[in-house]
Scaffold this motif. Structure first.
Motif, PDB file in Angstrom:
ATOM      1  N   LYS A 153      20.023   3.870  17.247  1.00 25.45           N
ATOM      2  CA  LYS A 153      20.483   5.131  17.803  1.00 25.45           C
ATOM      3  C   LYS A 153      21.103   5.967  16.701  1.00 25.45           C
ATOM      4  O   LYS A 153      21.724   5.439  15.778  1.00 25.45           O
ATOM      5  CB  LYS A 153      21.535   4.903  18.898  1.00 25.45           C
ATOM      6  CG  LYS A 153      20.962   4.606  20.265  1.00 25.45           C
ATOM      7  CD  LYS A 153      22.089   4.653  21.293  1.00 25.45           C
ATOM      8  CE  LYS A 153      21.519   4.595  22.702  1.00 25.45           C
ATOM      9  NZ  LYS A 153      22.591   4.752  23.718  1.00 25.45           N
ATOM     10  N   HIS A 168      24.697  12.326  16.257  1.00 28.18           N
ATOM     11  CA  HIS A 168      24.254  11.805  17.539  1.00 28.18           C
ATOM     12  C   HIS A 168      23.144  12.675  18.128  1.00 28.18           C
ATOM     13  O   HIS A 168      23.116  13.892  17.942  1.00 28.18           O
ATOM     14  CB  HIS A 168      25.433  11.726  18.508  1.00 28.18           C
ATOM     15  CG  HIS A 168      26.485  10.750  18.078  1.00 28.18           C
ATOM     16  ND1 HIS A 168      27.508  11.083  17.202  1.00 28.18           N
ATOM     17  CD2 HIS A 168      26.667   9.445  18.394  1.00 28.18           C
ATOM     18  CE1 HIS A 168      28.277  10.031  16.998  1.00 28.18           C
ATOM     19  NE2 HIS A 168      27.801   9.019  17.712  1.00 28.18           N
ATOM     20  N   ASP A 169      22.241  12.020  18.858  1.00 30.61           N
ATOM     21  CA  ASP A 169      21.092  12.720  19.416  1.00 30.61           C
ATOM     22  C   ASP A 169      21.469  13.625  20.581  1.00 30.61           C
ATOM     23  O   ASP A 169      20.909  14.706  20.742  1.00 30.61           O
ATOM     24  CB  ASP A 169      20.035  11.702  19.875  1.00 30.61           C
ATOM     25  CG  ASP A 169      19.467  10.897  18.717  1.00 30.61           C
ATOM     26  OD1 ASP A 169      19.425  11.440  17.594  1.00 30.61           O
ATOM     27  OD2 ASP A 169      19.081   9.740  18.931  1.00 30.61           O
ATOM     28  N   THR A 170      22.417  13.182  21.405  1.00 31.51           N
ATOM     29  CA  THR A 170      22.833  13.961  22.564  1.00 31.51           C
ATOM     30  C   THR A 170      24.353  13.975  22.653  1.00 31.51           C
ATOM     31  O   THR A 170      25.038  13.155  22.030  1.00 31.51           O
ATOM     32  CB  THR A 170      22.266  13.367  23.866  1.00 31.51           C
ATOM     33  OG1 THR A 170      22.868  12.090  24.097  1.00 31.51           O
ATOM     34  CG2 THR A 170      20.744  13.206  23.788  1.00 31.51           C
ATOM     35  N   GLN A 171      24.870  14.908  23.472  1.00 36.86           N
ATOM     36  CA  GLN A 171      26.306  14.962  23.685  1.00 36.86           C
ATOM     37  C   GLN A 171      26.809  13.713  24.395  1.00 36.86           C
ATOM     38  O   GLN A 171      27.917  13.230  24.131  1.00 36.86           O
ATOM     39  CB  GLN A 171      26.674  16.205  24.504  1.00 36.86           C
ATOM     40  CG  GLN A 171      28.176  16.403  24.689  1.00 36.86           C
ATOM     41  CD  GLN A 171      28.911  16.603  23.377  1.00 36.86           C
ATOM     42  OE1 GLN A 171      28.413  17.286  22.468  1.00 36.86           O
ATOM     43  NE2 GLN A 171      30.097  16.006  23.255  1.00 36.86           N
ATOM     44  N   THR A 172      25.984  13.151  25.284  1.00 37.27           N
ATOM     45  CA  THR A 172      26.365  11.915  25.977  1.00 37.27           C
ATOM     46  C   THR A 172      26.523  10.763  24.980  1.00 37.27           C
ATOM     47  O   THR A 172      27.472   9.984  25.057  1.00 37.27           O
ATOM     48  CB  THR A 172      25.313  11.552  27.038  1.00 37.27           C
ATOM     49  OG1 THR A 172      25.239  12.605  28.005  1.00 37.27           O
ATOM     50  CG2 THR A 172      25.679  10.254  27.741  1.00 37.27           C
ATOM     51  N   ASP A 173      25.569  10.651  24.037  1.00 36.15           N
ATOM     52  CA  ASP A 173      25.694   9.621  23.000  1.00 36.15           C
ATOM     53  C   ASP A 173      26.958   9.832  22.176  1.00 36.15           C
ATOM     54  O   ASP A 173      27.655   8.865  21.815  1.00 36.15           O
ATOM     55  CB  ASP A 173      24.473   9.644  22.075  1.00 36.15           C
ATOM     56  CG  ASP A 173      23.218   9.127  22.749  1.00 36.15           C
ATOM     57  OD1 ASP A 173      23.342   8.457  23.793  1.00 36.15           O
ATOM     58  OD2 ASP A 173      22.118   9.392  22.233  1.00 36.15           O
ATOM     59  N   ARG A 174      27.250  11.068  21.896  1.00 38.58           N
ATOM     60  CA  ARG A 174      28.444  11.400  21.101  1.00 38.58           C
ATOM     61  C   ARG A 174      29.711  10.975  21.839  1.00 38.58           C
ATOM     62  O   ARG A 174      30.611  10.363  21.252  1.00 38.58           O
ATOM     63  CB  ARG A 174      28.448  12.910  20.825  1.00 38.58           C
ATOM     64  CG  ARG A 174      29.658  13.415  20.058  1.00 38.58           C
ATOM     65  CD  ARG A 174      29.562  14.936  19.910  1.00 38.58           C
ATOM     66  NE  ARG A 174      30.787  15.492  19.363  1.00 38.58           N
ATOM     67  CZ  ARG A 174      31.073  15.611  18.080  1.00 38.58           C
ATOM     68  NH1 ARG A 174      30.208  15.174  17.189  1.00 38.58           N
ATOM     69  NH2 ARG A 174      32.198  16.150  17.673  1.00 38.58           N
ATOM     70  N   ASP A 175      29.776  11.285  23.136  1.00 41.87           N
ATOM     71  CA  ASP A 175      30.954  10.909  23.925  1.00 41.87           C
ATOM     72  C   ASP A 175      31.070   9.393  24.056  1.00 41.87           C
ATOM     73  O   ASP A 175      32.150   8.820  23.881  1.00 41.87           O
ATOM     74  CB  ASP A 175      30.879  11.539  25.317  1.00 41.87           C
ATOM     75  CG  ASP A 175      31.074  13.054  25.287  1.00 41.87           C
ATOM     76  OD1 ASP A 175      31.631  13.551  24.292  1.00 41.87           O
ATOM     77  OD2 ASP A 175      30.656  13.729  26.250  1.00 41.87           O
ATOM     78  N   ASN A 176      29.955   8.735  24.363  1.00 38.64           N
ATOM     79  CA  ASN A 176      29.989   7.287  24.592  1.00 38.64           C
ATOM     80  C   ASN A 176      30.363   6.507  23.333  1.00 38.64           C
ATOM     81  O   ASN A 176      30.975   5.441  23.408  1.00 38.64           O
ATOM     82  CB  ASN A 176      28.636   6.806  25.113  1.00 38.64           C
ATOM     83  CG  ASN A 176      28.368   7.259  26.534  1.00 38.64           C
ATOM     84  OD1 ASN A 176      29.297   7.606  27.265  1.00 38.64           O
ATOM     85  ND2 ASN A 176      27.100   7.264  26.933  1.00 38.64           N
TER      86      ASN A 176
END
Length: 411
Positions: free
Chosen positions: A351, A385-393
């Protein structure tokens, strides 16, 4: 007459006690008498010893009290409904009471209890070490596994009050596996190790451990399912080259500002069918550290591969890595400034995204080096990070802004 005899007896006792202390100064400072908690270098302190020097018993203590403030992002870092300010207030990271010593000229021993912990972690260390010769020693019990300069540093002599997040922080996994959130560090464990110093420059450590960490004091392992002839244990080794002689396990000691040492090290371990038998974890690390008078510097990189067992039915391995660099300098003989930059691929190499955590700090020493004040600020950054969700997680459980002050007392 009775008073005269009593005075003579008291004088004889004090003289003999003073003689025992003076004649055993070298024994107290002996490098074999170690505890990984407080440094004995240059300290006589409070101890019991025989006149012949064949037995030494030295108690020690370390108490740390900290005040922390942690600010999290609005969403996802602590929980879906996290408060911005959490996990803040006073804490006691460590409250260690122990004793170390030497017997018969060849056996050293150490036992320490950490009242700030609970369960099996209450017993922090319990080991004895037989020095057959300087190049061949055998240690048995519960102690630090031979992996990472950050962990192998004497606990009371670290540059920052908290370890790098890439060392102690748990990795993130895409699978819902019970009780699995390993860190790259292996920490304390139960086992046996052979180690020694060769020609004053090469230090080696080879050990076999349970692989269950500091929280388990019992035998819980069996034979591997995938590797039929291999016990489910942690196999670990470390090799360090010190071109200027043996380097002390410190990141700053105001009593020793005239050192000129450095070390280059590599280490590896294989934890066979660890994490509730779900995966076999292979780790590898490389390290560099040096101390030159008032200046200290260290850099490390480490990698972990998780290969899942057949019963897990997972074809894809997970891979993680981390690294840090840190430096300290004694601006005055009592004040040490500190910088650190920490990188952590916490969500795996398959990831995108990295955590980067710069930190700044300062350490001030009172009453010699027995009382120490440490202060630090750390920022959590995320990139790639690829997405904001990945960034948050990727930042779950880690604060965006962290301020820590810790007061430490040792003897």
């Amino acid at each position: 007459m009775k008073k005269k005899y009593l005075a003579l007896a008291l004088t004889a006792f004090l003289c003999s006690h003073s003689y025992a202390q003076d004649s055993n100064a070298k024994e107290i400072d002996d490098k074999y008498v170690e505890n990984d908690v407080v440094s004995l270098a240059g300290k006589k302190g409070f101890s019991f010893s025989t006149k012949a020097g064949d037995f030494l018993f030295k108690p020690y203590a370390l108490v740390q009290t900290s005040l922390s403030f942690n600010r999290y992002d609005d969403q996802g870092l602590e929980s879906l409904y996290a408060r911005n300010w959490a996990n803040s207030g006073f804490a006691i990271p460590n409250a260690i009471l122990g004793f170390t010593g030497k017997a018969f000229g060849k056996v050293t021993f150490n036992l320490s209890l950490n009242a700030a912990k609970s369960g099996a972690a209450l017993l922090q260390q319990a080991w004895f070490d037989v020095a057959l010769k300087e190049s061949f020693r055998i240690r048995v019990g519960k102690f630090k596994t031979p992996f990472m300069h950050a962990y192998l540093t004497t606990l009371g002599e670290t540059l920052f009050p908290v370890l790098p997040s890439s060392v102690a922080g748990g990795v993130l996994m895409p699978y819902d596996i019970n009780a699995v959130k390993p860190s790259i560090a292996t920490g304390f464990d139960l086992g046996v190790q052979i180690h020694g110093l060769i020609n004053g420059k090469w230090n080696y450590q080879l050990g076999i451990f349970n692989g269950t960490g500091i929280d388990v004091n019992s035998a819980t392992k069996g034979m591997c399912d995938d590797h039929k002839c291999l016990p489910q244990l942690l196999y670990s080794g470390r090799l360090v080259y010190m071109p200027k002689g043996e380097m002390p396990a410190t990141q700053g000691n105001p009593n020793n500002l005239k050192e000129d040492k450095m070390q280059f090290g590599v280490s590896t371990s294989y934890n066979a069918e660890a994490e509730d038998h779900s995966s076999s974890d292979w780790r590898i690390g490389a390290e560099f550290a040096m101390v030159k008078n008032r200046f200290y510097f260290a850099a490390e990189g480490y990698y972990m591969n998780m290969h899942f067992t057949e019963i897990m039915h997972k074809d894809k391995d997970l891979n993680y890595w981390g690294a840090y660099a840190q430096a300290g300098y004694f601006v005055t003989p009592k004040l040490q400034a500190a910088l650190r930059y920490d990188i952590f691929d916490r969500n795996g190499t398959d990831k995108g995204g990295l955590l980067n955590m710069p930190a700044i700090g300062a350490n001030y020493y009172f009453v010699g080096s027995n009382l120490k004040l440490q202060m630090m600020y750390q920022y959590l950054g995320r990139t790639g990070h690829d997405t904001q969700t990945d960034r948050d997680n990727d930042g779950v459980g880690l604060s965006r802004h962290s301020v820590t002050a810790m007061l430490q007392f040792t003897f």
